[in-house]
Design a protein around this motif. Structure first.
Motif, PDB file in Angstrom:
ATOM      1  N   PRO A 219       0.809  -1.226   0.000  1.00  0.00           N
ATOM      2  CA  PRO A 219       0.000   0.000   0.000  1.00  0.00           C
ATOM      3  C   PRO A 219       0.840   1.272   0.000  1.00  0.00           C
ATOM      4  O   PRO A 219       0.337   2.327  -0.392  1.00  0.00           O
ATOM      5  N   THR A 220       2.094   1.219   0.410  1.00  0.00           N
ATOM      6  CA  THR A 220       2.887   2.451   0.467  1.00  0.00           C
ATOM      7  C   THR A 220       3.206   2.958  -0.935  1.00  0.00           C
ATOM      8  O   THR A 220       3.616   4.099  -1.099  1.00  0.00           O
ATOM      9  N   ARG A 221       3.016   2.119  -1.938  1.00  0.00           N
ATOM     10  CA  ARG A 221       3.327   2.563  -3.304  1.00  0.00           C
ATOM     11  C   ARG A 221       2.073   3.055  -4.050  1.00  0.00           C
ATOM     12  O   ARG A 221       2.095   3.216  -5.281  1.00  0.00           O
ATOM     13  N   LEU A 222       0.989   3.306  -3.274  1.00  0.00           N
ATOM     14  CA  LEU A 222      -0.287   3.694  -3.865  1.00  0.00           C
ATOM     15  C   LEU A 222      -0.157   4.949  -4.730  1.00  0.00           C
ATOM     16  O   LEU A 222      -0.644   4.990  -5.865  1.00  0.00           O
ATOM     17  N   GLU A 223       0.494   5.981  -4.181  1.00  0.00           N
ATOM     18  CA  GLU A 223       0.606   7.255  -4.902  1.00  0.00           C
ATOM     19  C   GLU A 223       1.394   7.092  -6.194  1.00  0.00           C
ATOM     20  O   GLU A 223       1.019   7.623  -7.246  1.00  0.00           O
ATOM     21  N   GLU A 224       2.483   6.338  -6.074  1.00  0.00           N
ATOM     22  CA  GLU A 224       3.335   6.097  -7.237  1.00  0.00           C
ATOM     23  C   GLU A 224       2.529   5.421  -8.344  1.00  0.00           C
ATOM     24  O   GLU A 224       2.559   5.830  -9.513  1.00  0.00           O
ATOM     25  N   ALA A 225       1.758   4.390  -7.951  1.00  0.00           N
ATOM     26  CA  ALA A 225       0.947   3.650  -8.916  1.00  0.00           C
ATOM     27  C   ALA A 225      -0.122   4.552  -9.521  1.00  0.00           C
ATOM     28  O   ALA A 225      -0.372   4.516 -10.731  1.00  0.00           O
ATOM     29  N   ALA A 226      -0.738   5.402  -8.675  1.00  0.00           N
ATOM     30  CA  ALA A 226      -1.796   6.299  -9.149  1.00  0.00           C
ATOM     31  C   ALA A 226      -1.248   7.249 -10.204  1.00  0.00           C
ATOM     32  O   ALA A 226      -1.860   7.468 -11.254  1.00  0.00           O
ATOM     33  N   THR A 227      -0.073   7.807  -9.937  1.00  0.00           N
ATOM     34  CA  THR A 227       0.533   8.753 -10.876  1.00  0.00           C
ATOM     35  C   THR A 227       0.810   8.074 -12.218  1.00  0.00           C
ATOM     36  O   THR A 227       0.533   8.638 -13.287  1.00  0.00           O
TER      37      THR A 227
ATOM     38  N   ALA B   2      -8.591  10.735 -14.303  1.00  0.00           N
ATOM     39  CA  ALA B   2      -8.397  10.844 -12.854  1.00  0.00           C
ATOM     40  C   ALA B   2      -8.522   9.470 -12.198  1.00  0.00           C
ATOM     41  O   ALA B   2      -9.357   8.656 -12.606  1.00  0.00           O
ATOM     42  N   VAL B   3      -7.688   9.223 -11.217  1.00  0.00           N
ATOM     43  CA  VAL B   3      -7.666   7.927 -10.538  1.00  0.00           C
ATOM     44  C   VAL B   3      -8.322   8.055  -9.176  1.00  0.00           C
ATOM     45  O   VAL B   3      -8.082   9.020  -8.454  1.00  0.00           O
ATOM     46  N   GLN B   4      -9.176   7.111  -8.834  1.00  0.00           N
ATOM     47  CA  GLN B   4      -9.778   7.102  -7.498  1.00  0.00           C
ATOM     48  C   GLN B   4      -8.973   6.197  -6.588  1.00  0.00           C
ATOM     49  O   GLN B   4      -8.694   5.059  -6.928  1.00  0.00           O
ATOM     50  N   ARG B   5      -8.656   6.731  -5.415  1.00  0.00           N
ATOM     51  CA  ARG B   5      -7.846   5.955  -4.482  1.00  0.00           C
ATOM     52  C   ARG B   5      -8.702   5.521  -3.312  1.00  0.00           C
ATOM     53  O   ARG B   5      -9.536   6.276  -2.841  1.00  0.00           O
ATOM     54  N   SER B   6      -8.470   4.325  -2.848  1.00  0.00           N
ATOM     55  CA  SER B   6      -9.040   3.983  -1.553  1.00  0.00           C
ATOM     56  C   SER B   6      -7.914   3.411  -0.711  1.00  0.00           C
ATOM     57  O   SER B   6      -7.381   2.359  -1.018  1.00  0.00           O
ATOM     58  N   ALA B   7      -7.490   4.189   0.251  1.00  0.00           N
ATOM     59  CA  ALA B   7      -6.273   3.869   0.989  1.00  0.00           C
ATOM     60  C   ALA B   7      -6.384   2.569   1.779  1.00  0.00           C
ATOM     61  O   ALA B   7      -5.440   1.776   1.817  1.00  0.00           O
ATOM     62  N   GLU B   8      -7.545   2.303   2.362  1.00  0.00           N
ATOM     63  CA  GLU B   8      -7.666   1.117   3.244  1.00  0.00           C
ATOM     64  C   GLU B   8      -7.369  -0.162   2.483  1.00  0.00           C
ATOM     65  O   GLU B   8      -6.604  -1.006   2.921  1.00  0.00           O
ATOM     66  N   GLY B   9      -8.010  -0.293   1.315  1.00  0.00           N
ATOM     67  CA  GLY B   9      -7.833  -1.533   0.574  1.00  0.00           C
ATOM     68  C   GLY B   9      -6.626  -1.507  -0.348  1.00  0.00           C
ATOM     69  O   GLY B   9      -6.336  -2.482  -1.011  1.00  0.00           O
TER      70      GLY B   9
ATOM     71  N   LEU C  51      -7.044   0.968  -6.479  1.00  0.00           N
ATOM     72  CA  LEU C  51      -7.196   2.115  -7.345  1.00  0.00           C
ATOM     73  C   LEU C  51      -8.221   1.774  -8.415  1.00  0.00           C
ATOM     74  O   LEU C  51      -8.364   0.609  -8.794  1.00  0.00           O
ATOM     75  N   ALA C  52      -8.924   2.782  -8.903  1.00  0.00           N
ATOM     76  CA  ALA C  52      -9.862   2.555  -9.999  1.00  0.00           C
ATOM     77  C   ALA C  52      -9.729   3.695 -10.991  1.00  0.00           C
ATOM     78  O   ALA C  52      -9.561   4.852 -10.596  1.00  0.00           O
TER      79      ALA C  52
ATOM     80  N   ILE D  13       5.823  -2.562  -9.363  1.00  0.00           N
ATOM     81  CA  ILE D  13       4.713  -2.481  -8.411  1.00  0.00           C
ATOM     82  C   ILE D  13       3.899  -3.765  -8.543  1.00  0.00           C
ATOM     83  O   ILE D  13       3.298  -4.028  -9.581  1.00  0.00           O
ATOM     84  N   GLU D  14       3.902  -4.557  -7.474  1.00  0.00           N
ATOM     85  CA  GLU D  14       3.226  -5.851  -7.534  1.00  0.00           C
ATOM     86  C   GLU D  14       1.725  -5.705  -7.293  1.00  0.00           C
ATOM     87  O   GLU D  14       1.300  -4.941  -6.428  1.00  0.00           O
ATOM     88  N   LEU D  15       0.945  -6.451  -8.065  1.00  0.00           N
ATOM     89  CA  LEU D  15      -0.504  -6.384  -7.930  1.00  0.00           C
ATOM     90  C   LEU D  15      -1.035  -7.607  -7.186  1.00  0.00           C
ATOM     91  O   LEU D  15      -0.636  -8.731  -7.464  1.00  0.00           O
ATOM     92  N   ALA D  16      -1.920  -7.362  -6.223  1.00  0.00           N
ATOM     93  CA  ALA D  16      -2.570  -8.471  -5.544  1.00  0.00           C
ATOM     94  C   ALA D  16      -3.739  -8.959  -6.384  1.00  0.00           C
ATOM     95  O   ALA D  16      -4.104 -10.135  -6.354  1.00  0.00           O
ATOM     96  N   ASP D  17      -4.334  -8.024  -7.147  1.00  0.00           N
ATOM     97  CA  ASP D  17      -5.530  -8.361  -7.906  1.00  0.00           C
ATOM     98  C   ASP D  17      -5.770  -7.268  -8.942  1.00  0.00           C
ATOM     99  O   ASP D  17      -5.372  -6.125  -8.731  1.00  0.00           O
ATOM    100  N   PHE D  18      -6.373  -7.621 -10.047  1.00  0.00           N
ATOM    101  CA  PHE D  18      -6.841  -6.586 -10.956  1.00  0.00           C
ATOM    102  C   PHE D  18      -8.060  -7.090 -11.699  1.00  0.00           C
ATOM    103  O   PHE D  18      -8.279  -8.289 -11.830  1.00  0.00           O
ATOM    104  N   SER D  19      -8.905  -6.164 -12.143  1.00  0.00           N
ATOM    105  CA  SER D  19     -10.075  -6.575 -12.901  1.00  0.00           C
ATOM    106  C   SER D  19     -10.535  -5.431 -13.782  1.00  0.00           C
ATOM    107  O   SER D  19     -10.199  -4.268 -13.554  1.00  0.00           O
ATOM    108  N   MET D  20     -11.296  -5.791 -14.787  1.00  0.00           N
ATOM    109  CA  MET D  20     -11.836  -4.813 -15.718  1.00  0.00           C
ATOM    110  C   MET D  20     -13.349  -4.984 -15.652  1.00  0.00           C
ATOM    111  O   MET D  20     -13.856  -6.102 -15.719  1.00  0.00           O
ATOM    112  N   GLY D  21     -14.095  -3.894 -15.446  1.00  0.00           N
ATOM    113  CA  GLY D  21     -15.538  -4.093 -15.365  1.00  0.00           C
ATOM    114  C   GLY D  21     -16.268  -2.784 -15.529  1.00  0.00           C
ATOM    115  O   GLY D  21     -15.649  -1.736 -15.706  1.00  0.00           O
TER     116      GLY D  21
END
Ligand SMILES: Nc1ncnc2c1ncn2[C@@H]1O[C@H](COP(=O)(O)OP(=O)(O)OP(=O)(O)O)[C@@H](O)[C@H]1O
Ligand SMILES: [Mg+2]
Lengths: 262, 318
Positions: B244-252, B261-268, B271-272, B293-301
């Motif tokens: 999670p500490t790399r959230l900002e980097e990934a968002a950018t 624009a990217v939506q962040r949810s810090a708890e989980g 990013l969307a 940046i390693e991904l735990a999960d990704f999806s398209m929907g």
């Protein structure tokens, strides 16, 4: 969930019937919140005891003498302060959105205020009755008897009615009940104390006496004394009624405007 | 009754506006609500939802615009409108000192029920809203859920044509919320038009046939929940990070690759972001992997209503 549907609407009620419902609400409030009476009568009871027994002898020769002078006045004071509580009640109601519901109903728009007035009159009569009873127990003897007392209560109700408008307007303008109370009491204190309720103004300096003599509180108190002792004149009664009549004529339309505005 | 035009509409508003000083609380809103529908007005705090509803319920005068409710003009026939509507405000519009039953009896009498009729109507509604046990308790001793139910019952003394509900479930626990939803659905089922405001996207999604999204006093979108989602864009890329500490980097990174624009949810640590095509999405994912940046999960929907709201208003919803 079961059925809540109401197919047949009752015929539209009359203005009077609307107003009576709000009067009924005021009566229910007494049933559920009897402690409000405590707020209303505690201060005047303390004043009666304090002035009669502590100052009474010095002011009028004896506590018994003073009581004859003081009881009509303390009744006026009670009604004045009561009106503040009714303004606070209105301000509380408005803050809670209850009046929004009333205003969204197809009812006569002034009927909620008619109900407030019914509540006020009840409060004045009950609080006044308690204070008078205590006065009688302590030795107050109105020379004009029952009729005098009834007449003086009728005057009290009219004065309370006039005062009521001031606090309805304040209640409509100010959404914090505590502010209504602060403004109300700050405005009433000089009127009540710079009057002839507690002492005869003869010993006051000239400028103060000039004010005391035209203060509507004094005019009312003088008429109250006259009614209870039997010596009231038409002039005294007329002067006592100037303020309530003027307040009603000026503030009833203002109330309607404020209530309809927004 | 004519079958066309605004006669079939429960609410028909054009250019409604209300300002407080310099603030345009409602800034020219058009609204068409068909009869019998549950219609939601969705918007953040201060969007103008309450102000709009108060105007439609005759409680506030519009500064501009026109509206009719159940065919009656708001400005010229307010008393007619009042005969057709009921409103449950954002803050309980009940007398706290009276009992639940006394509140309903009082309102029933104001509607014209007399003596026994008024008491019967009150008892009937108390039973329908599962409040019989609390009927003789003062309202100030009610729980939030009971209060809300009583407040809605108080709006149903006579069945209204349009029921206004201002944030009917704000502050309720999930159980109480579900029970209010059930009642709203039952009402709509019996033909009552329901206009409700909400800040909860899932509430609008669950209950309403149509939704208007408002922000800063303006309507920024309107349609069924499906239409709103479709209008936002078909594809939403959701990614969950391991670290999670790399959230900002990934968002950018995502923002620069996808230009949205990217939506962040810090708890989980999720990013969307909108991705126009699957190719765009793939390139963006590749860029994340290249950056280590390693991904735990990704999806398209398709987007959730939250995401719709975000892309319409530029604000995140909690
Ligand atoms: N009586 C008023 N006087 C001054 N400003 C007001 C008044 N009523 C509302 N406002 C302002 O108008 C704007 C819209 O308010 P409104 O209550 O309609 O928003 P809302 O969407 O219902 O918000 P919430 O979700 O918080 O209930 C807000 O900025 C609010 O501060
Ligand atoms: Mg609101």
């Amino acid at each position: 969930m079961t059925d809540f549907h109401q197919a047949a609407r009752p015929p539209a009620p009359s203005k009077l019937s609307n107003a009576l419902v709000f009067g009924w609400r005021a009566v229910l409030k007494f049933k559920h919140v009897p402690e409000q009476l405590f707020d209303l009568v505690m201060t005047p009871i303390m004043f009666t005891l304090l002035f009669t027994f502590v100052f009474g002898g010095a002011l009028a020769g004896s506590p018994g003498e003073y009581l004859q002078y003081f009881v009509p006045g303390i009744l006026v004071q009670t009604v004045m302060f009561n009106a503040v509580y009714s303004g606070m009640g209105l301000s509380t109601d408005l803050g809670k959105g209850l009046f929004d519901r009333f205003r969204s109903l197809p009812i006569w728009s002034l009927s909620p205020f008619a109900g407030l007035m019914v509540g006020d009159v009840l409060r004045h009569v009950i609080a006044g009755g308690i204070i008078l009873t205590i006065g009688l127990l302590l030795g107050f003897r109105p020379a004009a008897g029952i009729l005098g007392v009834l007449g003086s209560f009728a005057l009290l109700i009219m004065v309370g009615f006039g005062m009521g408008w001031i606090f309805i307007v304040l209640g409509l303008l100010i959404r914090t009940p505590m502010t209504v109370m602060t403004i109300g009491f700050s405005a009433l204190f000089p009127l009540v104390f710079a009057s002839n309720i507690m002492v005869n103004p003869e010993t006051m300096p000239g400028w103060l006496r000039a004010f005391v003599e035209v203060n509507p509180v004094s005019l009312t108190t003088t008429a109250m004394r006259g009614l209870m002792s039997g010596g009231v004149t038409a002039g005294e009664l007329g002067r006592a009624l100037i303020a309530p009549v003027a307040l009603t004529l000026v503030l009833a339309p203002v109330t309607l405007r404020l209530y309809r505005r927004q | 009754m004519s079958a066309n035009g605004s006669h079939n509409l429960a609410i028909h508003a054009r250019g409604l506006a209300k300002r407080f000083g310099d603030l345009r609380a409602v800034d020219g809103i058009d609204l068409d609500v068909p009869r019998g529908m549950i219609y939601a007005i969705l918007g953040p705090n201060g969007a103008g939802k309450t102000t709009l509803m108060r105007m439609l319920a005759t409680l506030a005068h519009p500064d501009a615009g026109t509206a009719s409710v159940m065919g009656h003009d708001l400005a010229s026939q307010p008393q007619r409108v009042r005969g057709e509507i009921a409103m449950t405000g954002q803050f309980a519009s009940l007398d706290e000192d009276l009992t639940g039953r006394e509140n309903l009896v009082m309102l029933a009498r104001l509607w014209g029920f007399r003596g026994r009729g008024a008491r019967e109507r009150a008892d009937h509604l108390l039973a329908a809203f599962e409040l019989t046990d609390a009927a003789v308790k003062q309202v100030k001793d009610y729980s939030g859920g009971m209060r809300r139910r009583l407040d809605i019952a108080a709006s149903l003394i006579v069945t209204p044509g349009v029921l206004f509900l201002d944030e009917p479930t704000t502050g309720l626990d999930p159980v109480a919320r579900k029970s209010v939803w059930r009642m709203i659905r039952a009402l709509a089922g019996s033909g009552v038009t329901v206009l409700l405001t909400t800040q909860y996207l899932d509430e609008a999604d669950q209950l309403a046939a149509r939704i208007a999204v408002i922000d800063h006093g303006r309507k920024i979108a309107e349609g069924t929940s499906r239409e709103l989602k479709a209008a936002t864009g078909s594809g939403f890329l959701h990614v969950a990070l391991v670290d999670p500490t790399r959230l900002e980097e990934a968002a950018t990174l995502l923002e620069s690759k996808l230009g949205a624009a990217v939506q962040r949810s810090a708890e989980g640590a999720t990013l969307a972001v909108i991705a126009r095509t699957t190719r765009d999405a793939n390139l963006a994912l590749a860029a994340l992997l290249d950056a280590g940046i390693e991904l735990a999960d990704f999806s398209m929907g398709s987007p959730s209503l939250d995401e719709v709201f975000f892309s319409l208003t530029g604000k995140g919803q909690a």
